[in-house]
Design a protein around this motif. Structure first.
Motif, PDB file in Angstrom:
ATOM      1  N   ASP A   1      43.464  30.157  33.147  1.00 34.62           N
ATOM      2  CA  ASP A   1      42.243  30.698  33.726  1.00 34.62           C
ATOM      3  C   ASP A   1      42.583  31.463  34.991  1.00 34.62           C
ATOM      4  O   ASP A   1      43.291  30.961  35.862  1.00 34.62           O
ATOM      5  CB  ASP A   1      41.251  29.577  34.057  1.00 34.62           C
ATOM      6  CG  ASP A   1      40.752  28.860  32.818  1.00 34.62           C
ATOM      7  OD1 ASP A   1      40.653  29.509  31.769  1.00 34.62           O
ATOM      8  OD2 ASP A   1      40.474  27.655  32.910  1.00 34.62           O
TER       9      ASP A   1
ATOM     10  N   ILE B   1      41.097  34.404  38.112  1.00 35.65           N
ATOM     11  CA  ILE B   1      40.071  35.209  38.757  1.00 35.65           C
ATOM     12  C   ILE B   1      40.792  36.418  39.348  1.00 35.65           C
ATOM     13  O   ILE B   1      42.002  36.395  39.542  1.00 35.65           O
ATOM     14  CB  ILE B   1      39.296  34.447  39.857  1.00 35.65           C
ATOM     15  CG1 ILE B   1      40.232  33.962  40.967  1.00 35.65           C
ATOM     16  CG2 ILE B   1      38.482  33.313  39.274  1.00 35.65           C
ATOM     17  CD1 ILE B   1      39.498  33.440  42.192  1.00 35.65           C
TER      18      ILE B   1
ATOM     19  N   ASP C   1      40.580  39.038  42.614  1.00 30.28           N
ATOM     20  CA  ASP C   1      39.920  39.211  43.913  1.00 30.28           C
ATOM     21  C   ASP C   1      39.521  40.671  44.140  1.00 30.28           C
ATOM     22  O   ASP C   1      39.734  41.537  43.280  1.00 30.28           O
ATOM     23  CB  ASP C   1      40.792  38.658  45.047  1.00 30.28           C
ATOM     24  CG  ASP C   1      42.096  39.415  45.253  1.00 30.28           C
ATOM     25  OD1 ASP C   1      42.216  40.559  44.791  1.00 30.28           O
ATOM     26  OD2 ASP C   1      42.992  38.841  45.904  1.00 30.28           O
TER      27      ASP C   1
ATOM     28  N   PRO D   1      45.201  39.303  40.611  1.00 28.85           N
ATOM     29  CA  PRO D   1      44.839  38.139  39.794  1.00 28.85           C
ATOM     30  C   PRO D   1      45.365  36.840  40.418  1.00 28.85           C
ATOM     31  O   PRO D   1      46.462  36.817  40.982  1.00 28.85           O
ATOM     32  CB  PRO D   1      45.526  38.419  38.455  1.00 28.85           C
ATOM     33  CG  PRO D   1      46.680  39.284  38.808  1.00 28.85           C
ATOM     34  CD  PRO D   1      46.261  40.092  40.014  1.00 28.85           C
TER      35      PRO D   1
ATOM     36  N   LEU E   1      43.958  30.084  38.266  1.00 29.43           N
ATOM     37  CA  LEU E   1      43.231  28.895  38.702  1.00 29.43           C
ATOM     38  C   LEU E   1      43.820  27.627  38.107  1.00 29.43           C
ATOM     39  O   LEU E   1      43.882  26.596  38.760  1.00 29.43           O
ATOM     40  CB  LEU E   1      41.761  28.998  38.313  1.00 29.43           C
ATOM     41  CG  LEU E   1      40.986  30.155  38.920  1.00 29.43           C
ATOM     42  CD1 LEU E   1      39.576  30.184  38.361  1.00 29.43           C
ATOM     43  CD2 LEU E   1      40.967  30.053  40.436  1.00 29.43           C
TER      44      LEU E   1
END
Length: 70
Positions: free
Chosen positions: A11, A13, A15, A20, A23
């Motif tokens: 996983d 995210i 910013d 990247p 997580l």
């Protein structure tokens, strides 16, 4: 976003600077129809039955490779 390799799910995210960030790496993702791995596979055009078959075939092939090394 999610990225999966075989039966592992990563996983991420992204910013504001488009960097990247991972997580988590989930080596035992859920396998219900509502879990992230089947949803990610569906987004890639892979049905739930096909996903299960791919995982099973991958495990069998891995086991055969391991046996050949022994």
């Amino acid at each position: 976003f999610n990225y999966f390799i075989s039966e592992q799910v990563f996983d991420f995210i992204v910013d504001a600077a488009s960097e990247p960030w991972c997580l988590e790496a989930n080596t035992l993702p859920g396998m219900t129809a509502n879990s992230l791995l089947p949803k990610g596979a569906a987004a890639a055009g892979i049905s739930f039955p096909e996903l299960c078959e791919r995982i099973a075939v991958s495990a069998l092939e891995s086991d055969l490779r391991d046996e050949r090394r022994d």
